[in-house]
Design a protein around this motif. Structure first.
Motif, short mmCIF file in Angstrom:
data_model
loop_
_atom_site.label_atom_id
_atom_site.label_comp_id
_atom_site.label_asym_id
_atom_site.label_seq_id
_atom_site.Cartn_x
_atom_site.Cartn_y
_atom_site.Cartn_z
N GLY A 159 15.71 -11.91 38.47
CA GLY A 159 14.94 -11.16 39.46
C GLY A 159 14.13 -10.03 38.82
N ARG A 160 13.49 -9.23 39.70
CA ARG A 160 12.66 -8.10 39.26
C ARG A 160 13.46 -6.81 39.42
NH1 ARG A 160 7.13 -8.94 39.02
NH2 ARG A 160 6.62 -6.94 39.99
N TYR A 161 13.59 -6.09 38.30
CA TYR A 161 14.38 -4.87 38.27
C TYR A 161 13.45 -3.67 38.04
CZ TYR A 161 18.62 -7.70 37.70
OH TYR A 161 19.66 -8.59 37.88
N HIS A 162 13.74 -2.54 38.72
CA HIS A 162 13.07 -1.28 38.39
C HIS A 162 14.08 -0.14 38.56
CE1 HIS A 162 12.55 -0.69 42.79
NE2 HIS A 162 12.51 0.63 42.47
N CYS A 163 13.79 0.96 37.90
CA CYS A 163 14.69 2.10 37.98
C CYS A 163 13.93 3.33 38.49
CB CYS A 163 15.35 2.40 36.64
SG CYS A 163 14.22 3.05 35.37
N GLU A 164 14.67 4.28 39.04
CA GLU A 164 14.13 5.55 39.49
C GLU A 164 14.93 6.67 38.81
OE1 GLU A 164 14.33 5.72 43.70
OE2 GLU A 164 12.82 4.15 44.02
N ALA A 165 14.20 7.64 38.21
CA ALA A 165 14.83 8.80 37.58
C ALA A 165 14.51 10.03 38.42
CB ALA A 165 14.33 8.96 36.14
N GLN A 166 15.49 10.84 38.70
CA GLN A 166 15.32 11.98 39.61
C GLN A 166 15.67 13.30 38.91
OE1 GLN A 166 18.04 10.83 42.71
NE2 GLN A 166 16.37 10.08 44.03
N ASN A 167 14.92 14.37 39.30
CA ASN A 167 15.34 15.74 39.01
C ASN A 167 15.02 16.59 40.24
OD1 ASN A 167 12.61 16.28 38.91
ND2 ASN A 167 12.54 16.67 36.70
N ALA A 168 15.08 17.91 40.12
CA ALA A 168 14.92 18.78 41.30
C ALA A 168 13.52 18.72 41.88
CB ALA A 168 15.28 20.22 40.91
N LEU A 169 12.55 18.27 41.08
CA LEU A 169 11.17 18.28 41.56
C LEU A 169 10.71 16.94 42.13
CD1 LEU A 169 11.27 20.86 39.70
CD2 LEU A 169 8.81 20.55 39.45
N GLY A 170 11.46 15.86 41.87
CA GLY A 170 11.00 14.58 42.40
C GLY A 170 11.60 13.39 41.67
N THR A 171 10.94 12.25 41.84
CA THR A 171 11.45 10.98 41.33
C THR A 171 10.36 10.27 40.55
OG1 THR A 171 12.91 10.76 43.23
CG2 THR A 171 12.45 8.75 42.00
N GLY A 172 10.75 9.70 39.41
CA GLY A 172 9.85 8.86 38.63
C GLY A 172 10.26 7.41 38.79
N SER A 174 9.82 3.36 37.68
CA SER A 174 9.33 2.51 36.59
C SER A 174 8.60 1.29 37.15
CB SER A 174 10.49 2.04 35.73
OG SER A 174 11.25 1.05 36.43
N PRO A 175 7.71 0.70 36.36
CA PRO A 175 7.17 -0.61 36.74
C PRO A 175 8.30 -1.64 36.71
CG PRO A 175 5.86 0.42 35.01
CD PRO A 175 7.11 1.21 35.11
N PRO A 176 8.20 -2.71 37.50
CA PRO A 176 9.28 -3.71 37.51
C PRO A 176 9.28 -4.56 36.23
CG PRO A 176 7.49 -4.40 38.95
CD PRO A 176 7.15 -3.02 38.50
N VAL A 177 10.48 -4.98 35.85
CA VAL A 177 10.68 -5.88 34.72
C VAL A 177 11.42 -7.11 35.23
CG1 VAL A 177 11.90 -6.20 32.53
CG2 VAL A 177 10.68 -4.06 32.98
N THR A 178 10.97 -8.28 34.84
CA THR A 178 11.61 -9.52 35.29
C THR A 178 12.66 -9.96 34.27
OG1 THR A 178 9.65 -10.24 36.49
CG2 THR A 178 11.29 -11.93 35.95
N VAL A 179 13.90 -10.10 34.74
CA VAL A 179 14.96 -10.69 33.93
C VAL A 179 14.96 -12.19 34.24
CG1 VAL A 179 17.45 -10.81 33.49
CG2 VAL A 179 16.35 -8.59 33.90
N ARG A 180 14.54 -12.96 33.25
CA ARG A 180 14.42 -14.42 33.45
C ARG A 180 15.68 -15.10 32.91
NH1 ARG A 180 9.43 -15.59 35.10
NH2 ARG A 180 7.76 -14.07 34.69
N VAL A 181 16.50 -15.61 33.82
CA VAL A 181 17.70 -16.36 33.42
C VAL A 181 17.30 -17.82 33.28
CG1 VAL A 181 20.06 -16.97 34.02
CG2 VAL A 181 19.16 -14.72 34.65
N PHE A 182 17.34 -18.31 32.04
CA PHE A 182 16.89 -19.68 31.76
C PHE A 182 18.09 -20.62 31.92
CE2 PHE A 182 15.22 -23.17 29.10
CZ PHE A 182 13.96 -23.29 29.67
#
Length: 554
Positions: A159-172, A174-182
């Motif tokens: 599937g497509r994975y993305h992460c969010e990083a947070q601090n007191a001012l807001g959230t960053g 990430s662009p999504p990354v596809t984990v391809r299970v062959f």
């Protein structure tokens, strides 16, 4: 110069920094200025104080800083001709996490089921530092650590994975990354078990096949044997047949490697074919009839055997059986035994096979013999054994019956007794026996039943002949009666001249040997005096031995 500021700056908000000196030179070359700022988003103003309260020169910088300005250095510079002095200011710009991205390991090659995969949430810049992480797969939350570990990858982890990083001012984010299970997997449509004639499709898929960055090659196998290869991920059966049933697997290949799917069983159901119906009447005794029905179908069929329309046996529900009947049932097979069979058991026998998809039937006619012949103690005995042949009638009448006996088609005797006895049977008594049973209602003759009598060799018949015309040719011939066949050996003194079994070929080119059943013929060409003498023919089998001699003269 001295610098004053509001401390830390916040991204998106305007901040003011002041640079000042406690002096001012109106007529000189003294200059006070800011260096290192972005003039497009900044404003600079200058203020001079010259009065009794004091003297100062102040340059004010008002600007809007971004996260990229964090840790950037600004200089407050005072110069007087070639002389310079400066004060450094390091910007501390408060901002939400920026340049958030996912790092995937392994970063290349196929990811297979069971492999270990790690995803790390990396941030280019954050002030204050990141206080929390959140992971999402296809929009669903799956973790809260900086590193998301998948220690034993499953197909479902694709599937497509993305992460969010947070601090007191807001959230960053990430662009999504596809984990391809062959991982290859086969599915059947409309089902893995289908009715014969149904349009059926087998599909070989890897997760995310349609969005795969490169072309895939599919190799199909049936029962482990190669079937076809190409870019098509489906195997089509416009009208599936019974012969298409089996175990199918596929291998998917890309530039990084391949994966083989676990085999899937394709089961094809179909109605019963025409049953195979066999009728057998025991020759020895003639009193047992066997009716056997077998059929090809899937799922297995229910079998029923009937006699002139009356059901005698079924493979599922037990019917009431007579004492003379015995039934054995197995998958798609039904066997009926009829003991003490007679004319009443003659007629049309039918077998019907049925399953959820249809039915089929077959019929045969049985003519049951009223007479049968039984040999006791066995149909193969040794000479001297007491043998009794019994003619078995129908057993359905109390009237007196007349029995006529035949051997090899020739009439032996006729009496009211159903037995023919040999108190001490001899080899000459062997043959094919029949009995005929007669009553007021007619007669019936049994099938021929062979009686074999094993006996040792009789006295061999040994003869010699000398032919003088065209050269001397001597002929010595030995024949014998026995059962089983005897091994014949022709000897002169201690020398074995010839035999029918197990002896070496004649060493003399003048001797020619002809072998046949219980017979041995020896031809001696160009007979000489040394060929004269007493010749002995020895005969032997499992029952005994015998011999004869002849005086051969040249």
């Amino acid at each position: 110069p001295s610098v004053t500021s509001s401390g830390e700056q916040t991204e998106g908000q305007r901040s003011t920094l002041e640079c000042s000196t406690p002096y001012f030179c109106p007529g000189g070359d003294t200059a006070l200025r800011w260096e290192g700022y972005d003039p497009q988003v900044s404003e600079v103003s200058s203020h001079v104080q010259l009065d009794t309260s004091g003297v100062s020169h102040q340059v004010t910088l008002t600007s809007s800083f971004t996260w990229k300005d964090h840790s950037k250095k600004l200089l407050c510079m005072v110069s007087d001709g070639p002389k310079r002095a400066s004060t450094e200011v390091v910007l501390r710009v408060r901002h939400a996490p920026k340049d958030t991205r996912v790092s995937l390991s392994p970063s290349s090659g196929n990811i297979g089921v069971g492999d270990t995969v790690t995803l790390s949430c990396e941030v280019g810049s954050s002030h204050p530092p990141v206080s929390g992480y959140h992971w999402y797969k296809d929009g669903v939350a799956v973790g809260t650590e900086q590193v998301l570990a998948l220690p034993g990858v499953r197909r479902e982890d694709h599937g497509r994975y993305h992460c969010e990083a947070q601090n007191a001012l807001g959230t960053g984010v990430s662009p999504p990354v596809t984990v391809r299970v062959f991982s290859a997997e086969i599915s059947a449509s409309p089902a893995a078990e289908v009715l014969e004639g149904t349009a059926t499709t087998l599909s070989c898929d890897v997760p995310g096949r349609e969005g795969h960055p490169e072309e895939l090659t599919y190799t199909w196998f049936k029962n482990s044997a190669w079937l076809k290869e190409g870019p098509a991920h489906t195997l089509l059966f416009p009208a599936v047949a019974a012969g298409d049933a089996g175990y199918y697997s596929c291998q998917v290949t890309n530039s990084q490697g391949s994966d083989t799917a676990q085999a899937i069983s394709l089961s094809v159901t179909y109605p019963p074919r025409i049953p195979t119906l066999t009728l057998f009447q025991e020759t020895q005794g003639g009193r047992l009839v066997i009716v056997r029905c077998t059929v090809d179908s899937h799922p297995p069929a229910t079998l029923a055997i009937d006699h002139d329309g009356a059901v005698l046996a079924t493979s599922r529900a037990q019917v009431t059986l007579g004492q003379r009947l015995g039934v054995t049932a197995s998958r798609n097979s039904l066997r009926l035994e009829i003991r003490d069979a007679g004319p009443r058991d003659s007629g049309k026998y039918g077998c019907t096979a049925s399953n959820v998809h249809g039915n089929a039937s077959a019929t045969k006619v049985l003519v049951a013999r009223a007479a049968g012949l039984r040999i006791q103690p066995s149909a193969e005995v040794t000479e001297g054994t007491a043998v009794t042949l019994t003619c078995v009638g129908t057993g359905d009448t109390e009237e007196e019956l007349l029995y006529t006996w035949y051997r090899n088609g020739r009439r032996l005797q006729e009496s009211s007794f159903p037995t023919l006895e040999f108190p001490s049977v001899r080899g000459d008594d062997a043959g094919a026996f029949q009995c005929q049973v007669r009553s007021r209602n007619g007669s019936d003759t049994s099938e021929a039943v062979p009686l074999r009598v094993l006996y040792p060799p009789r006295q061999p018949v040994l003869s010699s002949f000398l032919q003088s015309q065209g050269g001397h040719l001597g002929i010595i011939q030995c024949s014998v009666e026995s059962d089983p066949e005897s091994n014949l050996t022709l000897r002169r003194g201690d020398d074995a001249i010839a035999c029918t079994q197990g002896c070496p070929q004649a060493t003399s080119p003048r001797v020619h040997v002809t072998r046949s059943y219980n017979s041995l013929k020896v031809e001696i060409r160009d007979v000489v005096v040394e060929d004269e003498g007493i010749y002995v023919c020895q005969a032997g089998n499992s029952q005994g031995r015998a011999s004869a001699t002849v005086d051969f003269k040249a």
